[in-house]
Scaffold this active site. Structure first.
Site, mmCIF file in Angstrom:
data_model
loop_
_atom_site.group_PDB
_atom_site.id
_atom_site.type_symbol
_atom_site.label_atom_id
_atom_site.label_comp_id
_atom_site.label_asym_id
_atom_site.label_seq_id
_atom_site.Cartn_x
_atom_site.Cartn_y
_atom_site.Cartn_z
ATOM 1 N N TYR A 16 0.799 -1.232 0.000
ATOM 2 C CA TYR A 16 0.000 0.000 0.000
ATOM 3 C C TYR A 16 0.839 1.295 0.000
ATOM 4 C CZ TYR A 16 -2.584 3.928 1.672
ATOM 5 O OH TYR A 16 -3.099 5.182 1.771
ATOM 6 N N ASP A 31 0.739 5.757 7.431
ATOM 7 C CA ASP A 31 -0.550 5.047 7.326
ATOM 8 C C ASP A 31 -0.293 3.541 7.325
ATOM 9 O OD1 ASP A 31 -3.108 4.219 6.807
ATOM 10 O OD2 ASP A 31 -3.410 5.507 5.050
ATOM 11 N N HIS A 77 -2.737 1.467 7.189
ATOM 12 C CA HIS A 77 -3.811 1.032 6.287
ATOM 13 C C HIS A 77 -4.447 -0.302 6.690
ATOM 14 C CE1 HIS A 77 -5.992 1.364 2.413
ATOM 15 N NE2 HIS A 77 -5.788 2.636 2.668
ATOM 16 N N GLU A 81 -1.623 5.790 11.394
ATOM 17 C CA GLU A 81 -3.013 5.819 10.937
ATOM 18 C C GLU A 81 -3.541 4.408 10.718
ATOM 19 O OE1 GLU A 81 -3.426 8.443 7.626
ATOM 20 O OE2 GLU A 81 -5.012 7.233 6.744
ATOM 21 N N ARG A 115 -10.588 10.442 11.966
ATOM 22 C CA ARG A 115 -10.312 10.708 10.548
ATOM 23 C C ARG A 115 -11.503 10.440 9.637
ATOM 24 N NH1 ARG A 115 -7.461 8.586 7.338
ATOM 25 N NH2 ARG A 115 -6.501 10.295 6.234
ATOM 26 N N GLU A 126 -5.720 16.000 5.770
ATOM 27 C CA GLU A 126 -4.973 15.359 4.680
ATOM 28 C C GLU A 126 -5.201 16.136 3.386
ATOM 29 O OE1 GLU A 126 -6.319 11.430 3.645
ATOM 30 O OE2 GLU A 126 -4.421 10.908 2.691
ATOM 31 N N TRP A 134 -7.223 -4.717 3.259
ATOM 32 C CA TRP A 134 -6.472 -3.836 2.357
ATOM 33 C C TRP A 134 -6.252 -2.468 2.956
ATOM 34 C CZ3 TRP A 134 -7.105 0.743 -0.440
ATOM 35 C CH2 TRP A 134 -5.998 1.027 -1.278
HETATM 36 O O1 KDG Z 1 -10.518 5.315 -1.233
HETATM 37 C C1 KDG Z 1 -9.488 4.848 -0.445
HETATM 38 C C2 KDG Z 1 -8.348 5.843 -0.346
HETATM 39 O O2 KDG Z 1 -8.819 7.127 -0.093
HETATM 40 C C3 KDG Z 1 -7.405 5.434 0.755
HETATM 41 O O3 KDG Z 1 -6.819 4.197 0.452
HETATM 42 C C4 KDG Z 1 -6.334 6.481 0.952
HETATM 43 O O4 KDG Z 1 -5.765 5.581 3.090
HETATM 44 C C5 KDG Z 1 -5.849 6.530 2.357
HETATM 45 C C6 KDG Z 1 -5.463 7.842 2.878
HETATM 46 O O5 KDG Z 1 -5.169 7.908 4.059
HETATM 47 O O6 KDG Z 1 -5.447 8.791 2.114
HETATM 48 MG MG MG Z 2 -5.534 6.192 5.148
#
Ligand code: KDG
Ligand code: MG
Length: 404
Positions: free
Chosen positions: A161, A212, A214, A238, A285, A341, A404
């Protein structure tokens, strides 16, 4: 009465990427805009709006924002969820735009006025290897950003990611069917702290560094990660773990002092209630376009303020310039703002969406124009037809589907 909703339209357009936009027009000709984009599920929201929301709105008093919000939320019987809350958000934001234009005031004036001069934003640095990511950090600091998120590819993990392909704007929704990417938590826990450390070693501590995860870690793994980067003084880690079960964050909190942010896939105050009231996170967030609009996000931020939790709204490129315009109106006016962001949109996106905000020395300055301060060029929108794109999935080496 002139303040009736006379027309409501849904515009689906893909200037560089897909966006769903709501246009409300009142009987006296005031137009309001709202963002209804749900990445990879765009047409579900477009249908929810066109088939189930818009027919119930025509003729309603546009000034009654709270009542319309309740009508769409309580009145549907079926509550919450990303499709519903994104649809409600788009209507809500468009109604705030109309209210501001009618009053001749930017929306932040209706929300109590400015609580700060500018909105601190963080930008995205990424790289196919550590050297490339460091160059990206260098570029962003040179452009005046005061906060940067660092993500680098992982050696041995295909398409992990957060890394931009080529030189364009980063957009993870990259294929007409979901592409398959890899994941390996052990490789991540070994490599990610090292590349974040390389950022601090080269650029020091004079800016905010974010990262992040994720949703890739278990609570214990997140605790291990957070502890291993404590001396790097991250602004936040994050989405360390998926948040459907809010109680999972208790363990992370016990294990590390690295600040925690979460919420971009959450969409109601109920989804963050335990996280906030038990002070399990530092930054919430959720976003103005996925969590019920200005009306609902303001309630989330108010609750957060009672518990010392700050805002940190999601602002990837799938949140359109309409969404960002609305987010900035809230960001500039709330007491417990944290950070916003900001992934600058592609120039092509701005052929359709013409926002009035601008970047100044690492801060976004919202427009002072009445309403949200954004114009949408509908003729330009027609030049960019919908182009189905999906977010990838992630699999472990043995083929197991991972978060994901
Ligand atoms: O739609 C999903 C994305 O906005 C995301 O994967 C992006 O995690 C993300 C972020 O923090 O910008
Ligand atoms: Mg994110």
């Amino acid at each position: 009465m002139t303040d009736r909703i006379e027309r409501a339209e849904v515009i689906v357009t893909a200037p560089a990427r897909n966006f769903v936009t709501v246009k409300l027009t009142t009987s006296d000709g005031i137009v309001g805009w709202g963002d209804a984009t749900l990445n990879g599920r765009e047409l579900a929201v477009a249908s929810y709006l066109s088939d189930h929301v818009i027919p119930t709105l025509i003729g309603k008093d546009a000034s009654r924002i709270g009542d319309i919000w309740s009508y769409l939320y309580k009145g549907a019987y079926w509550r919450r969820g990303p499709v519903t809350m994104t649809a409600i958000a788009a209507i809500d934001v468009a109604l705030w735009d109309i209210k501001g234009k009618r009053a001749g005031l930017p929306v932040h004036e209706l929300l109590g006025g400015k609580a700060r001069d500018g909105v601190l934003v963080y930008a995205h640095a990424s790289g196919a290897d550590v050297a490339e990511m460091l160059d990206d950090v260098d570029r962003l600091l040179g452009e005046g950003y005061r906060a940067v998120r660092g993500q680098a590819a992982l050696v041995g993990v295909p398409d992990a990611y957060g890394v931009r392909h080529g030189t364009g704007v980063y957009d993870p929704a990259d294929a007409s069917l979901p592409s398959e990417t890899g994941w390996d938590t052990a490789a991540y826990l070994e490599q990610a702290p090292g590349y974040l450390r390389a950022i601090r070693e080269r650029f020091g501590f004079g800016f905010h560094l974010l990262h992040d995860c994720h949703h890739r870690l278990t609570p214990n793994e997140a605790g291990i990660f957070g502890r291993s980067v404590e001396d790097l003084k991250l602004f936040w880690m994050e989405d360390p773990t998926p948040a459907e079960n809010q109680e999972k964050f208790r363990l992370i909190r016990q294990r590390t002092t690295t600040p925690i942010a979460t919420g971009e896939v959450l969409n109601s105050i109920w989804d963050v209630q335990t996280l906030i009231t038990e002070q399990l996170i530092d930054y919430v967030r959720t976003s103005v376009s996925h969590a019920g609009g200005i009306t609902h996000l303001r309630r989330i931020f108010d609750l957060a303020d009672l518990y010392g939790v700050r805002s940190g709204s999601h602002g990837a490129t799938d949140l359109s310039p309409v969404s960002l315009s609305a987010a900035l109106q809230l960001d500039i006016s709330i007491p417990n703002f944290g950070i916003q962001e900001y992934m600058a949109h592609d120039a092509v996106t701005h052929e359709v969406f013409r926002p009035g905000y601008h970047l100044d020395d690492g801060y976004l300055i919202p427009s002072d124009a009445p309403g949200l301060g954004i114009e949408v060029d509908e003729d330009a929108a027609r030049r960019f037809p919908y182009n189905p794109k999906y977010l990838p999935v992630a699999r472990l080496a043995d083929g197991t589907l991972h978060d994901w």
